[in-house]
Design a protein around this motif. Structure first.
Motif, PDB file in Angstrom:
ATOM      1  N   GLU A   1       0.585   4.235  -3.005  1.00 35.83           N
ATOM      2  CA  GLU A   1       0.505   5.535  -2.502  1.00 35.83           C
ATOM      3  C   GLU A   1       1.562   6.324  -3.057  1.00 35.83           C
ATOM      4  O   GLU A   1       1.508   7.369  -3.676  1.00 35.83           O
ATOM      5  CB  GLU A   1       0.193   5.867  -1.088  1.00 35.83           C
ATOM      6  CG  GLU A   1      -1.020   5.024  -0.564  1.00 35.83           C
ATOM      7  CD  GLU A   1      -1.197   5.203   0.827  1.00 35.83           C
ATOM      8  OE1 GLU A   1      -0.265   5.731   1.567  1.00 35.83           O
ATOM      9  OE2 GLU A   1      -2.279   4.634   1.268  1.00 35.83           O
TER      10      GLU A   1
ATOM     11  N   ARG B   1       0.982  -1.400   0.009  1.00 35.60           N
ATOM     12  CA  ARG B   1      -0.138  -0.036  -0.105  1.00 35.60           C
ATOM     13  C   ARG B   1       0.824   1.177  -0.052  1.00 35.60           C
ATOM     14  O   ARG B   1       0.503   2.227  -0.789  1.00 35.60           O
ATOM     15  CB  ARG B   1      -0.859   0.077   1.136  1.00 35.60           C
ATOM     16  CG  ARG B   1      -1.626   1.169   1.448  1.00 35.60           C
ATOM     17  CD  ARG B   1      -2.807   1.347   0.292  1.00 35.60           C
ATOM     18  NE  ARG B   1      -3.578   0.679  -0.053  1.00 35.60           N
ATOM     19  CZ  ARG B   1      -4.420   0.636  -0.977  1.00 35.60           C
ATOM     20  NH1 ARG B   1      -4.557   1.857  -1.860  1.00 35.60           N
ATOM     21  NH2 ARG B   1      -5.016  -0.174  -1.315  1.00 35.60           N
TER      22      ARG B   1
ATOM     23  N   GLU C   1       1.130   7.114  -6.632  1.00 37.06           N
ATOM     24  CA  GLU C   1      -0.008   7.827  -7.178  1.00 37.06           C
ATOM     25  C   GLU C   1       0.535   9.206  -7.084  1.00 37.06           C
ATOM     26  O   GLU C   1       0.308  10.296  -7.797  1.00 37.06           O
ATOM     27  CB  GLU C   1      -1.104   7.537  -6.067  1.00 37.06           C
ATOM     28  CG  GLU C   1      -1.877   6.549  -6.294  1.00 37.06           C
ATOM     29  CD  GLU C   1      -2.824   6.268  -7.401  1.00 37.06           C
ATOM     30  OE1 GLU C   1      -3.766   6.784  -7.518  1.00 37.06           O
ATOM     31  OE2 GLU C   1      -2.367   5.581  -8.473  1.00 37.06           O
TER      32      GLU C   1
END
Length: 280
Positions: A151, A147, A154
């Protein structure tokens, strides 16, 4: 003597976007003397790599168990010891209980004392600053690291696509379960890059092994095939998307274009009408 390369310095607006904070928060940190930005064209504020690390460290670790005094000491040492440019091995700053630990490549040290550490477990980081409030518990660590990578990807997607690709792929690799969002976003990112639609197609094909009945993946696969000039296969992918989700307007739109290229007026009208109906 060569001058410092200022090409990687960032503006105030970009810094705020990277940190997700207001101008007032940045001004407050500047007033504390944490960073001293330079001035660019029209007297605009410019921030270095060290500035970004220090500000991110202060913001990310302020809610940790680290005492304010230890945090100030760590920031002061970081300010003195940080390199002028981001090393290829990346830099990771993490709160571990009351301690603040820095990692760059295979090297780990205490941010306050500068003492080398040998037993701090941490996933390798490829080329970008990553800050954590705390290391994840052993249970679920792989999912947490995946995760984290997602992130980061992104955040980097628009400004550093190659670094974003690296982190999307690492998220997929680390995740204990098939990482749907990472597959979708990695494929879309690759499709936007010149000459990488073949790589995007491979990503979507792999994702469909895990999610065979996902309309979005079939649509995106159709887009990659379309851009590769494989129009027959693109048509099949779009039609599979619509079989799974008849309301997928963009699939109708792209099929209409394909039929138009083929001179199939009936197909063009059918899918264009469906697209207009669904989009209205």
């Amino acid at each position: 003597m060569s001058k410092r390369d200022v090409s990687h310095d960032v503006s105030l607006a970009k810094l705020q976007s990277m940190l997700g904070v207001s101008r007032g928060v940045v001004d407050g940190l500047i007033e504390l003397g944490l960073v001293t930005p330079s001035r660019g064209p029209r007297n605009s504020l410019r921030f270095t790599f060290q500035d970004i690390v220090l500000l991110r460290t202060a913001l990310q670790l302020r809610t940790s168990k680290t005492s304010p005094r230890r945090l100030r000491d760590a920031l002061a040492r970081l300010k003195r010891d940080l390199p002028s440019e981001l090393p290829l091995s990346g830099i990771r700053v993490a709160a571990v209980g009351e301690e603040i630990v820095v990692k760059s490549g295979p090297t780990r040290w205490d941010a306050v004392t500068g003492q080398m550490l040998l037993d701090f477990e941490v996933a390798e980081v490829g080329g970008d600053v990553v800050l954590l409030d705390a290391t994840p518990e052993r249970k679920g660590a792989a999912a947490a690291q995946a995760r984290e990578r997602y992130e980061l990807a992104e955040q980097l997607m628009k400004t550093q696509p190659s670094a974003a690709e690296l982190n999307y792929r690492k998220a997929i690799e680390l995740s204990p379960e098939p990482f749907y969002a990472a597959y979708v976003d990695l494929g879309a990112l690759l499709c936007e890059q010149e000459h990488q639609c073949g790589d995007a197609l491979a990503v979507f094909d792999e994702a469909l092994e895990h999610f065979p009945d996902d309309a979005v993946l079939h649509f995106n696969r159709g887009v990659a095939l379309d851009q590769l000039g494989q129009l027959d296969e693109a048509k099949v992918a779009y039609e599979r998307c619509l079989a799974l989700d008849p309301s997928y307007a963009d699939a109708h739109h792209n099929l209409a274009i394909l039929f138009d290229k083929r001179g199939d007026r009936r197909g063009l009208i059918r899918h264009l009408s469906a697209y207009r109906r669904l989009s209205s």
